[in-house]
Design a protein around this motif. Structure first.
Motif, PDB file in Angstrom:
ATOM      1  N   ASN A  43       0.840  -1.197   0.000  1.00 42.57           N
ATOM      2  CA  ASN A  43       0.000   0.000   0.000  1.00 42.57           C
ATOM      3  C   ASN A  43       0.875   1.247   0.000  1.00 42.57           C
ATOM      4  N   GLU A 109      -5.292   1.473  -5.067  1.00 39.34           N
ATOM      5  CA  GLU A 109      -5.912   2.495  -4.224  1.00 39.34           C
ATOM      6  C   GLU A 109      -6.645   3.564  -5.033  1.00 39.34           C
ATOM      7  N   THR A 117     -11.100   2.365   3.016  1.00 43.15           N
ATOM      8  CA  THR A 117      -9.720   2.699   3.361  1.00 43.15           C
ATOM      9  C   THR A 117      -8.779   1.640   2.789  1.00 43.15           C
ATOM     10  N   THR A 121      -4.094   0.566   6.034  1.00 44.48           N
ATOM     11  CA  THR A 121      -4.702   1.427   7.050  1.00 44.48           C
ATOM     12  C   THR A 121      -5.734   0.651   7.848  1.00 44.48           C
ATOM     13  N   SER A 128      -3.216   6.753   6.104  1.00 41.74           N
ATOM     14  CA  SER A 128      -3.392   6.719   4.660  1.00 41.74           C
ATOM     15  C   SER A 128      -2.252   7.474   3.986  1.00 41.74           C
TER      16      SER A 128
END
Length: 306
Positions: A43, A109, A117, A121, A128
């Motif tokens: 992420n 994302e 989210t 996260t 984030s």
């Protein structure tokens, strides 16, 4: 040896740290017969910056975005050459890891619906925008036809697809016992276009998890027929042992244990289920070296514009 570029190294370092965390269960799974392999979810901005795929073909092969295969291959070589995971000697995996490059991909994302989210996260509490990895183990994969035959209403299509997903999860082979309390029964990958459609029909990530948790339960008779109670009765966890009183039996202790990740190309037909064999889901921040920007500049020079 794994074909990786230097800008991939921060992701590999974080993945190795998570792999070595006792919570991951790697000490056992590295040697066990269940043919488990690590799944690394990335992420934050680093995914796009190192050209780690989150879209079509995100599990590879992808000659234009090879970061995932190289990082996963490097981790596999470390398991083998340093960890001693040699077939029949250091690992009793009947069939070996399903992927010799493991599984390394980025969450898409940019395609997350409003209110969803990022996984890092949600599961690990990273703010984030933080570059991070999340590591779990899986020992199987299944492509699930999510879309119907175009004769259904959108609401029927969504619900039928959810039932197909839950039906794939409702198998009494006891893989989920490893992480029944705090790990995960598996990782469900859905494309961004599917997530957007589901939200448009009133679904939330929480309601999707709740649906999967309820409809993946195994009737007690089916559990007995497959010999499941014997495994549950000898489990070291009191929560697992007490779950035997439940009928139908939930494949995990709580809906929150399901990992749901948005990834894959912009096509609504399929979802992907990585069957979990994972005592824990371990997160790590990705620490960048001082020279990271210069490494990215070298990548632009060597590979051309991203």
């Amino acid at each position: 040896m794994a074909g990786g570029r230097p800008e991939y190294l921060p992701v590999l370092v974080a993945a190795v740290e998570a792999f070595l965390d006792p919570e991951s269960g790697s000490e056992t799974l590295q040697a066990a017969s269940g043919s488990a392999f690590p799944v690394v979810i990335v992420n934050g901005p680093i995914g796009a910056r190192i050209r780690l795929n989150a879209g079509f073909g995100c599990l590879g092969p992808d000659p234009h975005r090879p970061a995932g295969a190289s990082i996963g291959r490097a981790l596999r070589l470390l398991q083998q050459n340093l960890g001693g995971a040699l077939p029949g000697i250091g690992t009793m995996a009947n069939y070996g890891g399903l992927r010799h490059t493991n599984v390394v991909f980025a969450e898409d994302e940019a395609s997350l619906p409003a209110g969803w989210t990022p996984h890092g996260t949600e599961r690990h509490g990273f703010p984030s925008g933080t570059s991070s990895i999340s590591l779990a183990f899986a020992n199987g994969a299944a492509n699930i036809r999510r879309r119907g035959a175009k004769k259904e209403t959108p609401e029927e299509d969504a619900r039928q697809g959810m039932h197909r997903m839950a039906d794939f999860m409702r198998v009494p082979n006891m893989a989920g016992l490893a992480g029944y309390e705090h790990g995960t029964p598996g990782i469900l990958m859905i494309p961004g276009v599917v997530a957007q459609t589901m939200v448009g029909l009133g679904w939330t990530k929480a309601s999707i998890r709740e649906f999967l948790w309820e409809h993946s339960r195994i009737p007690a008779e089916a559990l007995r027929r497959a010999g499941g109670p014997a495994w549950i009765e000898i489990d070291t966890s009191k929560v697992v042992r007490e779950s035997l009183a439940l009928d139908p039996w939930p494949i995990t202790a709580q809906p929150e244990n399901f990992v749901i990740v948005v990834a894959g190309g912009g096509h609504p037909t399929n979802s992907y289920w990585l069957q979990g064999y994972s005592p824990g889901v371990v997160g790590r921040r990705i620490e960048l070296p001082a020279a990271f920007e210069s490494l990215l500049a070298e990548a632009e020079r060597d590979l051309g514009p991203a």
